[in-house]
Design an enzyme around this catalytic site. Structure first.
Site, PDB file in Angstrom:
ATOM      1  N   TYR A 108       0.836  -1.199   0.000  1.00  0.00           N
ATOM      2  CA  TYR A 108       0.000   0.000   0.000  1.00  0.00           C
ATOM      3  C   TYR A 108       0.874   1.253   0.000  1.00  0.00           C
ATOM      4  O   TYR A 108       1.969   1.258   0.573  1.00  0.00           O
ATOM      5  CB  TYR A 108      -0.889   0.042   1.243  1.00  0.00           C
ATOM      6  CG  TYR A 108      -2.021  -0.952   1.240  1.00  0.00           C
ATOM      7  CD1 TYR A 108      -3.235  -0.663   0.615  1.00  0.00           C
ATOM      8  CD2 TYR A 108      -1.891  -2.181   1.885  1.00  0.00           C
ATOM      9  CE1 TYR A 108      -4.278  -1.571   0.632  1.00  0.00           C
ATOM     10  CE2 TYR A 108      -2.931  -3.100   1.899  1.00  0.00           C
ATOM     11  CZ  TYR A 108      -4.118  -2.787   1.270  1.00  0.00           C
ATOM     12  OH  TYR A 108      -5.143  -3.687   1.284  1.00  0.00           O
ATOM     13  N   TYR A 147      -0.151 -10.077   0.563  1.00  0.00           N
ATOM     14  CA  TYR A 147       0.889  -9.533   1.454  1.00  0.00           C
ATOM     15  C   TYR A 147       0.782 -10.182   2.833  1.00  0.00           C
ATOM     16  O   TYR A 147      -0.283 -10.624   3.258  1.00  0.00           O
ATOM     17  CB  TYR A 147       0.771  -8.008   1.572  1.00  0.00           C
ATOM     18  CG  TYR A 147      -0.554  -7.493   2.073  1.00  0.00           C
ATOM     19  CD1 TYR A 147      -0.839  -7.413   3.443  1.00  0.00           C
ATOM     20  CD2 TYR A 147      -1.532  -7.051   1.179  1.00  0.00           C
ATOM     21  CE1 TYR A 147      -2.043  -6.932   3.900  1.00  0.00           C
ATOM     22  CE2 TYR A 147      -2.746  -6.567   1.631  1.00  0.00           C
ATOM     23  CZ  TYR A 147      -2.995  -6.511   2.988  1.00  0.00           C
ATOM     24  OH  TYR A 147      -4.197  -6.028   3.434  1.00  0.00           O
ATOM     25  N   ARG A 157      -2.719 -12.013   3.624  1.00  0.00           N
ATOM     26  CA  ARG A 157      -4.001 -11.598   3.048  1.00  0.00           C
ATOM     27  C   ARG A 157      -4.039 -11.977   1.581  1.00  0.00           C
ATOM     28  O   ARG A 157      -3.099 -11.701   0.844  1.00  0.00           O
ATOM     29  CB  ARG A 157      -4.181 -10.076   3.150  1.00  0.00           C
ATOM     30  CG  ARG A 157      -4.316  -9.474   4.524  1.00  0.00           C
ATOM     31  CD  ARG A 157      -5.476  -9.956   5.360  1.00  0.00           C
ATOM     32  NE  ARG A 157      -6.686 -10.405   4.682  1.00  0.00           N
ATOM     33  CZ  ARG A 157      -7.660  -9.616   4.226  1.00  0.00           C
ATOM     34  NH1 ARG A 157      -7.585  -8.311   4.365  1.00  0.00           N
ATOM     35  NH2 ARG A 157      -8.724 -10.110   3.650  1.00  0.00           N
ATOM     36  N   HIS A 160      -6.978  -8.549  -2.794  1.00  0.00           N
ATOM     37  CA  HIS A 160      -8.316  -7.990  -2.578  1.00  0.00           C
ATOM     38  C   HIS A 160      -8.336  -6.505  -2.877  1.00  0.00           C
ATOM     39  O   HIS A 160      -7.293  -5.837  -2.895  1.00  0.00           O
ATOM     40  CB  HIS A 160      -8.787  -8.229  -1.138  1.00  0.00           C
ATOM     41  CG  HIS A 160      -7.901  -7.597  -0.104  1.00  0.00           C
ATOM     42  ND1 HIS A 160      -6.734  -8.163   0.332  1.00  0.00           N
ATOM     43  CD2 HIS A 160      -8.013  -6.423   0.586  1.00  0.00           C
ATOM     44  CE1 HIS A 160      -6.162  -7.386   1.244  1.00  0.00           C
ATOM     45  NE2 HIS A 160      -6.928  -6.324   1.404  1.00  0.00           N
ATOM     46  N   HIS A 162     -10.530  -3.030  -1.572  1.00  0.00           N
ATOM     47  CA  HIS A 162     -11.463  -2.475  -0.593  1.00  0.00           C
ATOM     48  C   HIS A 162     -12.484  -1.580  -1.296  1.00  0.00           C
ATOM     49  O   HIS A 162     -12.142  -0.813  -2.202  1.00  0.00           O
ATOM     50  CB  HIS A 162     -10.719  -1.630   0.444  1.00  0.00           C
ATOM     51  CG  HIS A 162      -9.703  -2.391   1.235  1.00  0.00           C
ATOM     52  ND1 HIS A 162      -9.986  -2.980   2.444  1.00  0.00           N
ATOM     53  CD2 HIS A 162      -8.393  -2.657   0.991  1.00  0.00           C
ATOM     54  CE1 HIS A 162      -8.912  -3.568   2.923  1.00  0.00           C
ATOM     55  NE2 HIS A 162      -7.929  -3.390   2.061  1.00  0.00           N
TER      56      HIS A 162
END
Length: 242
Positions: A108, A147, A157, A160, A162
């Site tokens: 991120y 990640y 995770r 995906h 959000h």
């Protein structure tokens, strides 16, 4: 048509994860200490903000280019599309969708990020769009990477995206995540594992959609989102409502 001012269906607590889920470590401190309560709709929940198309920038729905400094974002290019519906199956127009995600390497763009995968200088990881008259939406991006996260030893995770969805009223505000068809890591994720019904998990998985790929550019994934619907209004001559 039912009265657009009607109250919303009650949330189904058996469909959503329980408030206390020890395998999802950070949920333990957030879990309420008392029993959950179900309250009636208030006026502020039955009415809400109205969003217009003039609040979107020209590239807000294209995460491949909207952060571009020296070129396009790196990664597998995809289109995500679908419809935003209510519980009665009606498309909801004018719904604002905000999306954010990791880059193709699973990182991120956030100052508190602790994963050491490389940043992509041309990828900001966020965008937004507004649904059309039939509730449909579409945006372009790159497929995010998986990640690691410090929940338990060796937890990761799955890939995906959000979503933050602003419906027509406060009760239709939804924050959720979209996963990708065929990813085996979905079923190994402790967050996904808090969902009590397998059908609930399957509703979070976007289907690969070969019919809507962009030729020589991007694969497509289809993901419909269901917000809470309003109860039908009873009429004297139609007691079943609507």
């Amino acid at each position: 048509m039912s009265d657009h001012r009607g109250s919303f269906y009650a949330r189904d607590r058996d469909w959503h994860p329980p408030a206390y889920t020890p395998d999802y470590k950070t949920s333990v401190l957030r879990a309420p200490k008392q029993a959950l309560l179900s309250l009636d709709n208030t006026i502020s929940e039955m009415t809400g903000p109205v969003f217009g198309h003039d609040m979107l920038g020209p590239r807000d729905d294209d995460l491949i280019t909207n952060w571009s400094k020296t070129g396009d974002a790196i990664g597998q290019r995809i289109v995500v599309h679908g419809r935003v519906l209510d519980e009665n199956g009606r498309g909801l127009p004018g719904v604002l969708l905000e999306v954010w995600q990791a880059n193709a390497g699973g990182r991120y763009r956030h100052h508190k990020e602790t994963y050491h995968a490389a940043l992509d200088p041309n990828f900001g990881g966020c965008g937004r769009c507004i649904t059309a008259a039939d509730g449909s939406y579409r945006f372009r991006t790159v497929k995010p990477g998986a990640y690691p996260w410090p929940n338990r030893v060796n937890d990761w995770r799955p890939a995906h995206i959000h979503f933050s969805v602003f419906g027509h009223a406060f009760a239709q505000r939804l924050v959720t995540q979209m996963y990708f068809e065929g990813d085996p890591m979905i079923w190994q994720c402790p967050i996904v594992g808090t969902i009590p019904d397998k059908r609930g998990v399957e509703q979070l998985i976007a289907a690969l959609d070969r019919r809507n790929t962009t030729h020589m550019d991007a694969l497509a994934y289809e993901f419909d989102i269901v917000l809470r619907g309003r109860r039908a209004t009873l009429f004297e001559n139609r007691m079943e409502g609507t």
